[in-house]
Design a protein around this motif. Structure first.
Motif, short mmCIF file in Angstrom:
data_model
loop_
_atom_site.label_atom_id
_atom_site.label_comp_id
_atom_site.label_asym_id
_atom_site.label_seq_id
_atom_site.Cartn_x
_atom_site.Cartn_y
_atom_site.Cartn_z
N LEU A 187 0.82 -1.21 0.00
CA LEU A 187 0.00 0.00 0.00
C LEU A 187 0.86 1.26 0.00
N SER A 188 1.95 1.22 0.74
CA SER A 188 2.80 2.41 0.76
C SER A 188 3.51 2.61 -0.56
N ALA A 189 3.69 1.53 -1.29
CA ALA A 189 4.39 1.64 -2.57
C ALA A 189 3.44 1.95 -3.71
N CYS A 190 2.15 2.00 -3.46
CA CYS A 190 1.22 2.21 -4.58
C CYS A 190 0.67 3.63 -4.61
N GLY A 191 1.38 4.57 -4.08
CA GLY A 191 1.05 5.98 -4.26
C GLY A 191 -0.01 6.55 -3.35
N LEU A 192 -0.31 5.89 -2.26
CA LEU A 192 -1.34 6.41 -1.38
C LEU A 192 -1.07 7.84 -0.95
N ASN A 193 0.15 8.15 -0.62
CA ASN A 193 0.50 9.51 -0.22
C ASN A 193 1.12 10.32 -1.35
N SER A 194 1.84 9.66 -2.23
CA SER A 194 2.56 10.41 -3.26
C SER A 194 1.63 10.98 -4.33
N ILE A 195 0.53 10.31 -4.62
CA ILE A 195 -0.39 10.81 -5.65
C ILE A 195 -1.03 12.13 -5.20
N PRO A 196 -1.64 12.21 -4.02
CA PRO A 196 -2.21 13.50 -3.62
C PRO A 196 -1.15 14.58 -3.46
N THR A 197 0.04 14.20 -3.00
CA THR A 197 1.12 15.18 -2.85
C THR A 197 1.50 15.76 -4.20
N ALA A 198 1.63 14.90 -5.20
CA ALA A 198 2.00 15.36 -6.55
C ALA A 198 0.88 16.21 -7.15
N GLU A 199 -0.37 15.81 -6.90
CA GLU A 199 -1.50 16.58 -7.43
C GLU A 199 -1.56 17.97 -6.79
N GLU A 200 -1.38 18.04 -5.49
CA GLU A 200 -1.41 19.33 -4.81
C GLU A 200 -0.25 20.22 -5.24
N ASN A 201 0.90 19.62 -5.50
CA ASN A 201 2.04 20.38 -6.01
C ASN A 201 1.70 21.00 -7.36
N ALA A 202 1.08 20.23 -8.25
CA ALA A 202 0.69 20.77 -9.56
C ALA A 202 -0.32 21.90 -9.39
N LYS A 203 -1.27 21.74 -8.48
CA LYS A 203 -2.27 22.81 -8.24
C LYS A 203 -1.60 24.07 -7.69
N ALA A 204 -0.64 23.89 -6.81
CA ALA A 204 0.08 25.05 -6.25
C ALA A 204 0.87 25.77 -7.34
N ARG A 205 1.48 25.01 -8.22
CA ARG A 205 2.25 25.63 -9.31
C ARG A 205 1.30 26.38 -10.26
N TRP A 206 0.09 25.85 -10.46
CA TRP A 206 -0.88 26.55 -11.30
C TRP A 206 -1.29 27.87 -10.64
N ALA A 207 -1.44 27.85 -9.33
CA ALA A 207 -1.77 29.08 -8.61
C ALA A 207 -0.66 30.11 -8.80
N ASP A 208 0.59 29.67 -8.85
CA ASP A 208 1.72 30.58 -9.12
C ASP A 208 1.59 31.21 -10.51
#
Length: 193
Positions: free
Chosen positions: A15-36
């Motif tokens: 479960l830890s290797a299947c993106g449970l935390n990394s997917i939302p983190t990457a998505e939020e990073n993209a959203k933050a960059r769009w806000a920039d």
């Protein structure tokens, strides 16, 4: 008991290797960059018109002083006093008045000279435009990099499992310039050129 612990441990690792935390983190990073990106476009929308208005105001004021000097000089050179006119008080008075106007407008120019700002304002405007366009370019580049990282993460193993199963993740669209974006925006000072 050991078997259950082993299954729990293997499940936790999977479960830890299947993106449970990394997917939302990457998505939020993209959203933050769009806000920039949006922030920098808003900065340009707010800043550039105000700078243009400031430059126009300074240039208009300075232009009036220079126009007054030019007009006074033109009137003074139109009045010619010949040797025969030296005895005519009206012509001498008109000549002196025209010369005094030139002196007064030149004095106004000399007094205003330390505050003449249009050239510096134009330099500031150009610097701000360049800086703003650079900020936008950097923000767009950072956004596209974040989108690429997110899109890659949701499509590669093992994160693709968590992305589909838990989040139903869809790729994010990278920024693309609109048709005609290769042309720089026009700055108009309202002088007809």
């Amino acid at each position: 008991m050991k078997f259950r612990a082993a299954i729990a441990l293997v499940s936790a690792v999977l479960l830890s290797a299947c993106g449970l935390n990394s997917i939302p983190t990457a998505e939020e990073n993209a959203k933050a960059r769009w806000a920039d990106v949006q922030t920098n476009y808003q900065r340009r929308a707010d800043l550039i018109p105000n700078l243009v208005a400031t430059v126009k105001g300074a240039a208009s004021s300075e232009s009036q002083i220079l126009r007054d000097v030019t007009e006074a000089r033109a009137r003074a050179t139109q009045l010619q006093v010949s040797g025969d006119d030296l005895k005519d008080p009206a012509k001498m008075s008109a000549f002196n008045e025209a010369q005094n106007r030139v002196s007064l407008t030149l004095q106004r120019l000399q007094e205003a000279y330390p505050q003449l700002q249009s050239q510096e304002n134009f330099r500031t405007l150009m610097s701000q435009i360049e800086g703003t366009e650079n900020r936008i370019a950097i923000a767009v580049r950072d956004y596209n990099a974040a989108v690429q990282a997110y899109n890659t993460r949701i499509r590669t193993f093992p994160d693709a499992i968590g992305a589909k199963v838990f989040y139903g993740a869809q790729p994010i669209t990278p920024f693309q310039a609109q048709a005609g974006a290769e042309r720089a925006p026009t700055v108009d000072f309202g002088n007809g050129s």
